[in-house]
Design a protein around this motif. Structure first.
Motif, PDB file in Angstrom:
ATOM      1  N   LEU A  36       0.800  -1.224   0.000  1.00 59.50           N
ATOM      2  CA  LEU A  36       0.000   0.000   0.000  1.00 59.50           C
ATOM      3  C   LEU A  36       0.830   1.271   0.000  1.00 59.50           C
ATOM      4  O   LEU A  36       0.440   2.260  -0.628  1.00 59.50           O
ATOM      5  CB  LEU A  36      -0.938   0.002   1.223  1.00 59.50           C
ATOM      6  CG  LEU A  36      -1.894  -1.186   1.324  1.00 59.50           C
ATOM      7  CD1 LEU A  36      -2.715  -1.094   2.603  1.00 59.50           C
ATOM      8  CD2 LEU A  36      -2.809  -1.245   0.108  1.00 59.50           C
ATOM      9  N   THR A  37       1.928   1.292   0.727  1.00 60.02           N
ATOM     10  CA  THR A  37       2.756   2.508   0.814  1.00 60.02           C
ATOM     11  C   THR A  37       4.224   2.169   0.548  1.00 60.02           C
ATOM     12  O   THR A  37       5.072   2.365   1.417  1.00 60.02           O
ATOM     13  CB  THR A  37       2.608   3.166   2.189  1.00 60.02           C
ATOM     14  OG1 THR A  37       3.022   2.233   3.206  1.00 60.02           O
ATOM     15  CG2 THR A  37       1.183   3.600   2.450  1.00 60.02           C
ATOM     16  N   SER A 129      -9.864   1.430  -7.607  1.00 60.59           N
ATOM     17  CA  SER A 129      -9.074   2.575  -7.141  1.00 60.59           C
ATOM     18  C   SER A 129      -9.606   3.102  -5.819  1.00 60.59           C
ATOM     19  O   SER A 129      -8.832   3.394  -4.896  1.00 60.59           O
ATOM     20  CB  SER A 129      -9.092   3.683  -8.198  1.00 60.59           C
ATOM     21  OG  SER A 129      -8.505   3.242  -9.412  1.00 60.59           O
ATOM     22  N   LEU A 130     -10.925   3.221  -5.728  1.00 60.30           N
ATOM     23  CA  LEU A 130     -11.511   3.703  -4.472  1.00 60.30           C
ATOM     24  C   LEU A 130     -11.263   2.735  -3.322  1.00 60.30           C
ATOM     25  O   LEU A 130     -10.979   3.157  -2.191  1.00 60.30           O
ATOM     26  CB  LEU A 130     -13.014   3.928  -4.666  1.00 60.30           C
ATOM     27  CG  LEU A 130     -13.396   5.099  -5.580  1.00 60.30           C
ATOM     28  CD1 LEU A 130     -14.914   5.160  -5.735  1.00 60.30           C
ATOM     29  CD2 LEU A 130     -12.859   6.406  -5.035  1.00 60.30           C
ATOM     30  N   GLY A 132      -8.732   0.779  -3.100  1.00 61.31           N
ATOM     31  CA  GLY A 132      -7.321   0.922  -2.750  1.00 61.31           C
ATOM     32  C   GLY A 132      -7.087   2.112  -1.842  1.00 61.31           C
ATOM     33  O   GLY A 132      -6.335   2.024  -0.855  1.00 61.31           O
ATOM     34  N   GLU A 133      -7.734   3.242  -2.153  1.00 56.27           N
ATOM     35  CA  GLU A 133      -7.611   4.410  -1.286  1.00 56.27           C
ATOM     36  C   GLU A 133      -8.197   4.131   0.095  1.00 56.27           C
ATOM     37  O   GLU A 133      -7.646   4.540   1.129  1.00 56.27           O
ATOM     38  CB  GLU A 133      -8.327   5.605  -1.923  1.00 56.27           C
ATOM     39  CG  GLU A 133      -7.704   6.092  -3.215  1.00 56.27           C
ATOM     40  CD  GLU A 133      -6.341   6.717  -2.989  1.00 56.27           C
ATOM     41  OE1 GLU A 133      -6.094   7.213  -1.864  1.00 56.27           O
ATOM     42  OE2 GLU A 133      -5.524   6.718  -3.926  1.00 56.27           O
ATOM     43  N   LEU A 134      -9.342   3.407   0.113  1.00 53.55           N
ATOM     44  CA  LEU A 134      -9.994   3.102   1.385  1.00 53.55           C
ATOM     45  C   LEU A 134      -9.129   2.214   2.258  1.00 53.55           C
ATOM     46  O   LEU A 134      -8.940   2.479   3.454  1.00 53.55           O
ATOM     47  CB  LEU A 134     -11.341   2.432   1.112  1.00 53.55           C
ATOM     48  CG  LEU A 134     -12.112   1.954   2.350  1.00 53.55           C
ATOM     49  CD1 LEU A 134     -12.458   3.130   3.247  1.00 53.55           C
ATOM     50  CD2 LEU A 134     -13.377   1.193   1.930  1.00 53.55           C
ATOM     51  N   THR A 136      -5.892   1.776   2.102  1.00 55.76           N
ATOM     52  CA  THR A 136      -4.679   2.490   2.489  1.00 55.76           C
ATOM     53  C   THR A 136      -4.955   3.419   3.667  1.00 55.76           C
ATOM     54  O   THR A 136      -4.177   3.493   4.625  1.00 55.76           O
ATOM     55  CB  THR A 136      -4.116   3.288   1.305  1.00 55.76           C
ATOM     56  OG1 THR A 136      -3.834   2.391   0.222  1.00 55.76           O
ATOM     57  CG2 THR A 136      -2.851   4.011   1.689  1.00 55.76           C
ATOM     58  N   ALA A 137      -6.096   4.128   3.595  1.00 58.20           N
ATOM     59  CA  ALA A 137      -6.464   5.009   4.710  1.00 58.20           C
ATOM     60  C   ALA A 137      -6.707   4.204   5.981  1.00 58.20           C
ATOM     61  O   ALA A 137      -6.312   4.615   7.084  1.00 58.20           O
ATOM     62  CB  ALA A 137      -7.706   5.816   4.341  1.00 58.20           C
TER      63      ALA A 137
END
Length: 360
Positions: A36-37, A129-130, A132-134, A136-137
């Motif tokens: 993720l990061t 994509s969403l 993935g952002e979720l 990661t957050a």
């Protein structure tokens, strides 16, 4: 979840006890960083912790993270299976050979199906994509370092910065003193035009340079973590070396050292040596070979150090400025003492008072 659909939440209950195992947090943190990061892996301020759970709060956050992963995985599996299947069915309808699956809510015409083919693929990209952002957050929130871990990292970084500052001061004092003495000696030898004086000046430059090299090796040894122990760093017992170096540069040094300096605590005698060194260096650098008065006195409760000298008509310094004077004050403050630098009876004075009781 797929094998026993009548009990879909079973897997979420099964992963719960694993989150309470301390090392699971470390494993999850490693996975999250790599997946993720990845840009944050080598950063000292990583948003994801790479340590086992130390407290129950960390364990329960790990449990919540595992459950969050399961929920996001359900959405990802649904999107990656359902939407590509719809796209394939739309292509089949457009070609006139429908497959007949149950994913389509309605059966469009051939031309409508051809126009709708990109829609599920675009939705797939957006949803993934969403998600993935979720996730990661969620990882940066649930797997982030705890307050105790942040304090530990902050303390380690503070220690590192203090060590770097101390090394910078050591380099400034020792190398600056050596270069100042060498410059003054070389200038005096060139102006004198006396072979005997020139030889004496060269000997002083050689001795000062050799001492500076020794100091440089000590500092570099600290950087390599294989240097000399602090007890072998220069101390006030070796103050005669500084005094002789100033005398060899042409200054008339009136020195008086009182007390059993060999019994000074290690930090006091080492910092006292550096304060005396910086004070003499400033005299030679900014005032030239002027008379210098040095007083070092050890009493029952403190060490008093004073260096005074007259000022030339145009001293090459803005009074009170410079990192050297600031370093003198910082050295004294670190030991709980006080240092004063400034004009005094028409000249310049550096005075430091270092306590002994709290250092022992």
């Amino acid at each position: 979840m797929f094998i026993v659909p009548e009990w879909p939440w079973g897997p979420m209950l099964l992963v719960l006890p694993f989150g309470l195992v301390p090392w699971v947090r470390l494993a999850e943190g490693l996975q999250a960083q790599f997946l993720l990061t990845p840009y944050d892996r080598d950063s000292a301020d990583s948003a994801i912790s790479l340590a086992p759970s130390a407290h129950w709060g960390d364990r329960w956050r790990t449990v919540l993270w595992l459950e969050t992963r399961m929920v996001v995985a359900i959405g990802a599996v649904g999107a990656t299976v359902w939407l590509p299947t719809i796209a394939v069915e739309l292509v089949a309808i457009a070609l006139g050979h429908p497959v007949g699956n149950d994913f389509l809510p309605f059966v469009p015409g051939r031309w409508a199906a051809a126009l709708l083919v990109p829609v599920p693929l675009v939705l797939l990209i957006v949803i993934v994509s969403l998600l993935g952002e979720l996730i990661t957050a969620a990882a940066t929130r649930l797997l982030s370092p705890s307050t105790a871990e942040r304090l530990t990292a902050l303390e380690a970084r503070t220690e590192q910065l203090l060590e770097r500052t101390r090394i910078a001061r050591e380099l400034h004092d020792s190398i600056g003193h050596a270069l100042t003495v060498a410059v003054v000696q070389a200038g005096a030898a060139r102006a004198a035009g006396d072979a005997t004086f020139t030889e004496r000046a060269l000997c002083a430059i050689e001795e000062t340079g050799r001492a500076a090299l020794e100091d440089l090796e000590r500092v570099l040894g600290v950087l390599r973590e294989s240097g000399q122990p602090p007890s072998q760093w220069p101390t006030l017992v070796e103050a005669d070396r500084l005094l002789e170096s100033a005398r060899a540069s042409g200054s008339a040094v009136d020195a008086q050292l009182t007390g059993e300096l060999a019994k000074l605590p290690g930090p006091v005698t080492r910092e006292g040596y550096r304060i005396l060194q910086e004070a003499l260096t400033n005299v030679l650098r900014h005032c030239g070979p002027v008379p210098v008065r040095v007083r070092v006195e050890m009493t029952a409760g403190r060490l008093d150090l004073e260096v005074t000298n007259p000022l030339p008509e145009r001293p090459s310094v803005m009074l009170g400025s410079g990192s050297g004077l600031r370093g003198i004050r910082e050295r004294a403050a670190l030991l709980g003492g006080k240092a004063e630098t400034g004009l005094y009876e028409g000249g310049w004075r550096v005075r430091a008072r270092l306590p002994l009781e709290r250092i022992r």
